[in-house]
Design a protein around this motif. Structure first.
Motif, mmCIF file in Angstrom:
data_model
loop_
_atom_site.group_PDB
_atom_site.id
_atom_site.type_symbol
_atom_site.label_atom_id
_atom_site.label_comp_id
_atom_site.label_asym_id
_atom_site.label_seq_id
_atom_site.Cartn_x
_atom_site.Cartn_y
_atom_site.Cartn_z
ATOM 1 N N UNK A 42 0.833 -1.208 0.000
ATOM 2 C CA UNK A 42 0.000 0.000 0.000
ATOM 3 C C UNK A 42 0.864 1.253 0.000
ATOM 4 N N UNK A 43 1.915 1.245 0.788
ATOM 5 C CA UNK A 43 2.808 2.394 0.814
ATOM 6 C C UNK A 43 3.545 2.538 -0.508
ATOM 7 N N UNK A 44 3.868 1.409 -1.092
ATOM 8 C CA UNK A 44 4.538 1.430 -2.392
ATOM 9 C C UNK A 44 3.644 2.004 -3.465
ATOM 10 N N UNK A 45 2.378 1.668 -3.399
ATOM 11 C CA UNK A 45 1.421 2.205 -4.368
ATOM 12 C C UNK A 45 1.350 3.726 -4.246
ATOM 13 N N UNK A 46 1.336 4.237 -3.021
ATOM 14 C CA UNK A 46 1.272 5.682 -2.813
ATOM 15 C C UNK A 46 2.502 6.355 -3.409
ATOM 16 N N UNK A 50 2.837 9.030 -6.920
ATOM 17 C CA UNK A 50 3.559 10.297 -6.965
ATOM 18 C C UNK A 50 4.536 10.343 -8.131
ATOM 19 N N UNK A 51 5.092 9.183 -8.474
ATOM 20 C CA UNK A 51 6.089 9.124 -9.549
ATOM 21 C C UNK A 51 5.447 9.067 -10.941
ATOM 22 N N UNK A 52 4.139 8.762 -10.981
ATOM 23 C CA UNK A 52 3.474 8.500 -12.253
ATOM 24 C C UNK A 52 3.452 9.688 -13.196
ATOM 25 N N UNK A 122 3.924 -1.945 -8.441
ATOM 26 C CA UNK A 122 4.936 -2.526 -7.551
ATOM 27 C C UNK A 122 6.341 -2.294 -8.094
ATOM 28 N N UNK A 123 6.507 -2.418 -9.402
ATOM 29 C CA UNK A 123 7.809 -2.164 -10.031
ATOM 30 C C UNK A 123 8.232 -0.715 -9.841
ATOM 31 N N UNK A 124 7.281 0.197 -10.040
ATOM 32 C CA UNK A 124 7.569 1.629 -9.872
ATOM 33 C C UNK A 124 7.994 1.915 -8.433
#
Length: 263
Positions: A42-46, A50-52, A122-124
């Protein structure tokens, strides 16, 4: 509760997250490994969201042929450093496998992007760069399929040809497309709206000329434009005095896909 270094290391290995993040997740989950993974996800998704929005103009193009099927995919990232890592390239290869396995015959970019949404996030999150599935094409044909990759994956071409042509000819067509970047196979494939837009531009340039001369200028300019944007109208890469059609009169290019990193 006390969190062991062994548990932290195991979580880090499973998620590729930092040691401190893993320790915090295990503490929050009270040592429950699966819950800790979900917390990090979940934290990784957040972080990934932001990086998207960041530009991703590096990456790789991969392609392959399997019998009467072929596929080409373009995966982008932010830096050439990440683009050259095994993990990034392995993921691109897995996307290619999923693309060629598709039952569709054509552009499957949206379908693959939807299917890969969670894995891409998840990769991002773990790699730390924005990534995008720029293009995914899956083709099935009764003709001949050929792929051409240039510059360590910076340019990729997939071409579908019917008729009589050898492997050297197919490779040359791939090289030509990579070098000259046509937008269409021939003038019949150019949308009428695009032709009319170009005619309007040329007509503006021919303003003030007699009607008959202006018409000739516009028509001549359109034909010249076709030579720039249409594959079969372009001067052939192996001999600029002829076209592909003249070089291979018994073969017909049915379609092609061109992917370029940064485009």
């Amino acid at each position: 509760m006390a969190i062991s270094a062994k548990d932290i290391a195991a979580l880090r290995k499973a998620t590729n997250c930092g040691l401190l993040d893993c320790k915090k997740a295990l503490t929050e989950s009270e040592g429950d490994f699966d819950k800790a993974v979900e917390i990090l996800r979940k934290r990784g998704q957040a972080k990934a969201v932001k990086k998207a929005g960041r530009e991703a103009n590096e990456g790789i193009v991969v392609a392959k042929v399997e019998g009467n099927k072929a596929a080409i995919t373009q995966l982008s990232c932010e830096t050439d450093f990440v683009g050259n890592t095994d993990r990034f390239r392995d993921y691109a290869a897995s996307l290619l496998d999923k693309t060629i396995a598709s039952d569709a015959n054509g552009d499957v970019t949206e379908a693959i992007a939807t299917q890969e949404k969670d894995d891409l996030i998840s990769m991002i999150a773990t790699i730390g760069e924005n990534m995008q599935i720029v293009s995914a094409q899956s083709w099935t044909t009764e003709g001949q399929l050929h792929t051409y990759i240039h510059g360590n994956g910076r340019i990729g071409v997939l071409v579908d040809v019917e008729g009589e042509i050898d492997e050297a000819g197919l490779k040359a067509i791939g090289m030509h497309i990579a070098a000259f970047s046509p937008s269409y196979v021939d003038d019949s494939a150019v949308p009428a709206t695009d032709v009319e837009k170009e005619k309007a531009i040329f007509a503006e340039k021919a303003k003030g000329k007699p009607a008959e001369i202006a018409e000739k200028i516009v028509n001549g300019s359109v034909q010249k434009w076709f030579k720039e944007v249409c594959l079969v109208n372009q001067p052939w890469i192996m001999d600029d005095k002829i076209t592909i059609t003249q070089a291979y009169p018994k073969a017909t290019v049915k379609r092609f896909a061109l992917c370029k990193i940064g485009k």
